[in-house]
Scaffold this motif. Structure first.
Motif, PDB file in Angstrom:
ATOM      1  N   GLU A 184       1.005  -1.124  -0.088  1.00 43.80           N
ATOM      2  CA  GLU A 184       0.002  -0.086  -0.073  1.00 43.80           C
ATOM      3  C   GLU A 184       0.890   1.208  -0.074  1.00 43.80           C
ATOM      4  N   SER A 185       1.993   1.238  -0.420  1.00 40.20           N
ATOM      5  CA  SER A 185       2.977   2.399  -0.576  1.00 40.20           C
ATOM      6  C   SER A 185       2.236   3.468  -1.151  1.00 40.20           C
ATOM      7  N   ARG A 186       2.857   4.937  -1.066  1.00 37.84           N
ATOM      8  CA  ARG A 186       2.586   5.884  -1.804  1.00 37.84           C
ATOM      9  C   ARG A 186       3.049   6.048  -2.932  1.00 37.84           C
ATOM     10  N   VAL A 261       8.012   2.219   3.763  1.00 39.81           N
ATOM     11  CA  VAL A 261       9.378   1.386   3.415  1.00 39.81           C
ATOM     12  C   VAL A 261       8.948   1.180   1.807  1.00 39.81           C
ATOM     13  N   GLY A 262       7.751   0.736   1.411  1.00 39.03           N
ATOM     14  CA  GLY A 262       7.506   0.225   0.252  1.00 39.03           C
ATOM     15  C   GLY A 262       7.839   1.543  -0.994  1.00 39.03           C
ATOM     16  N   SER A 263       7.699   2.724  -0.438  1.00 38.83           N
ATOM     17  CA  SER A 263       8.137   3.699  -1.618  1.00 38.83           C
ATOM     18  C   SER A 263       9.538   3.845  -1.703  1.00 38.83           C
ATOM     19  N   LEU A 282      11.484 -11.982   6.034  1.00 38.36           N
ATOM     20  CA  LEU A 282      10.357 -11.094   5.348  1.00 38.36           C
ATOM     21  C   LEU A 282      10.715 -10.014   4.395  1.00 38.36           C
ATOM     22  N   VAL A 283      11.956  -9.338   4.858  1.00 42.56           N
ATOM     23  CA  VAL A 283      12.128  -8.103   4.104  1.00 42.56           C
ATOM     24  C   VAL A 283      12.439  -8.499   2.495  1.00 42.56           C
ATOM     25  N   LEU A 284      12.866  -9.756   2.183  1.00 44.78           N
ATOM     26  CA  LEU A 284      13.264 -10.055   0.914  1.00 44.78           C
ATOM     27  C   LEU A 284      11.660 -10.140   0.186  1.00 44.78           C
ATOM     28  N   VAL A 285      10.746 -10.825   0.828  1.00 45.46           N
ATOM     29  CA  VAL A 285       9.245 -10.777   0.312  1.00 45.46           C
ATOM     30  C   VAL A 285       8.716  -9.434   0.128  1.00 45.46           C
ATOM     31  N   GLU A 286       8.960  -8.604   1.011  1.00 46.34           N
ATOM     32  CA  GLU A 286       8.468  -7.278   0.984  1.00 46.34           C
ATOM     33  C   GLU A 286       8.990  -6.501  -0.188  1.00 46.34           C
ATOM     34  N   ALA A 287      10.373  -6.792  -0.668  1.00 39.38           N
ATOM     35  CA  ALA A 287      10.908  -6.133  -1.728  1.00 39.38           C
ATOM     36  C   ALA A 287      10.257  -6.365  -2.947  1.00 39.38           C
ATOM     37  N   ILE A 288      10.229  -7.656  -3.152  1.00 43.49           N
ATOM     38  CA  ILE A 288       9.661  -8.485  -4.258  1.00 43.49           C
ATOM     39  C   ILE A 288       8.162  -7.784  -4.516  1.00 43.49           C
ATOM     40  N   LEU A 289       7.350  -7.803  -3.455  1.00 48.48           N
ATOM     41  CA  LEU A 289       5.988  -7.131  -3.588  1.00 48.48           C
ATOM     42  C   LEU A 289       5.896  -5.953  -3.945  1.00 48.48           C
ATOM     43  N   ASN A 290       6.977  -5.096  -3.795  1.00 47.78           N
ATOM     44  CA  ASN A 290       7.127  -3.623  -4.222  1.00 47.78           C
ATOM     45  C   ASN A 290       8.061  -3.649  -5.382  1.00 47.78           C
TER      46      ASN A 290
END
Length: 371
Positions: A184-186, A261-263, A282-290
């Protein structure tokens, strides 16, 4: 089925925390869910999270006293209802595992052990004498457990190999991933220019020094590239000193905290992780999702829900290889971004779609403990 969790997360007492919100969704796990928090807290009495979830504080006097008290709190809970089908689930096979082990033996209730770190990694074993002792004493606890739940496939493989435990006794279920929240990043550019990104704590096991050294070696090929460190910890001053010694201090940016963090990830050329060991990472998955390419050591979700072919992998000590990976990803940015979009679809297909779906899978692991 009734469940007794032995854990350490004091944020369960904080209504606005993510772990509090997650446990509200765990009301379907059992008829009653009791969580004993084996860490010091200011909570005085039992905290009724929802109608059937009860969070029990232990002590405010210190970790060791809280751990001892957790046994007696768990003892009181189980003694009050000996006839029900109880599952005792512990957050780790170490101190909490020992408490659960004793309760399981005394009340003859099945033990469910959770493993959230890669405890058999050679790097974890070198981390500290205390960790080596924890691993040494965890063997009997894991062998006694009726069921084991691990965060990543690599943990299952290493436990099966080390302790000769049957594969069908171990469930692989990563920590809960709130996909909508992560995506949900801006999508705002918060840092000017090109950069690579590290997100996490500044602690020895994160091996951030290797990231700085690899970045410095790549700097001549990508002279306008910045290194952004997003996080905090005791080693920040040593990172700044190292960057100064390597001549890249003017290109290293520190951000202590961000609520988006997503932005940062969406506009980064890559996320870099050099950890000696991880749990799920988890940060690896978060990066891929963004839509952010990943340059990483072979830890956590790599080889599990993230195929190795889609990650730029290097060895922890090999800063020359890291430098090459940085140049490869940054100088072929469009190709790297397309590659991460391919794996994003694959990763999403392996993640429970919502908290209810996750809780259902978790419940199945707990129920199998009673078989």
């Amino acid at each position: 089925m009734k469940i007794l969790f032995i854990g350490t997360d004091v944020k369960l007492f904080e209504p606005k925390s993510s772990v509090h919100e997650r446990f509200v969704g765990f009301s379907s796990l059992g008829e009653e869910v009791h969580v004993v928090v084996a860490r010091p807290s200011l909570q005085k009495g039992i905290y009724n999270l929802v109608s059937n979830i009860f969070i029990h504080p232990t002590s405010s006097k210190g970790r060791f006293y809280s751990l001892i008290k957790s046994f007696f709190v768990g003892f009181r809970i189980l003694r009050s209802d000996k006839k029900s089908d109880w599952v005792i689930s512990v957050q780790d096979p170490f101190e909490q595992g020992f408490v659960g082990f004793l309760l399981s033996k005394f009340f003859r209730k099945p033990l469910h052990v959770q493993v959230h770190t890669d405890m058999l990694s050679p790097f974890f074993l070198k981390h500290s004498f205390l960790d080596r002792m924890r691993v040494f004493f965890s063997g009997p606890i894991l062998k006694t457990a009726k069921r084991i739940r691990v965060d990543a496939l690599r943990m299952k493989d290493s436990i099966v190999k080390k302790y000769k435990i049957r594969e069908d006794k171990i469930d692989v279920l990563q920590i809960y991933i709130d996909v909508p929240k992560m995506m949900e990043s801006r999508n705002e550019r918060l840092i000017e220019g090109d950069y690579i990104l590290y997100v996490g704590r500044f602690e020895p096991e994160k091996n951030v020094e290797s990231i700085i050294r690899g970045f410095a070696k790549a700097s001549s090929a990508v002279p306008d590239l910045k290194l952004v460190l997003l996080g905090s910890g005791a080693l920040l001053h040593s990172y700044k000193a190292l960057a100064k010694d390597l001549g890249v201090s003017d290109r290293m940016v520190h951000i202590p905290w961000s609520n988006d963090v997503g932005s940062h990830m969406k506009h980064s050329k890559a996320l870099v992780l050099a950890s000696w060991f991880e749990g799920f990472a988890l940060v690896l998955v978060e990066a891929i999702l963004n839509d952010c390419p990943i340059i990483t050591t072979d830890v956590g979700a790599i080889g599990g829900i993230i195929p190795r072919d889609y990650a730029h992998i290097f060895n922890q000590n090999d800063t020359e290889a890291l430098s090459d990976k940085i140049k490869e990803v940054v100088l072929n940015s469009e190709v790297s971004k397309e590659k991460v979009k391919e794996v994003k679809t694959l990763v999403l297909s392996k993640i429970p779609k919502d908290l209810d779906s996750y809780a259902k899978i978790f419940k199945e692991s707990l129920e199998r403990t009673l078989i």
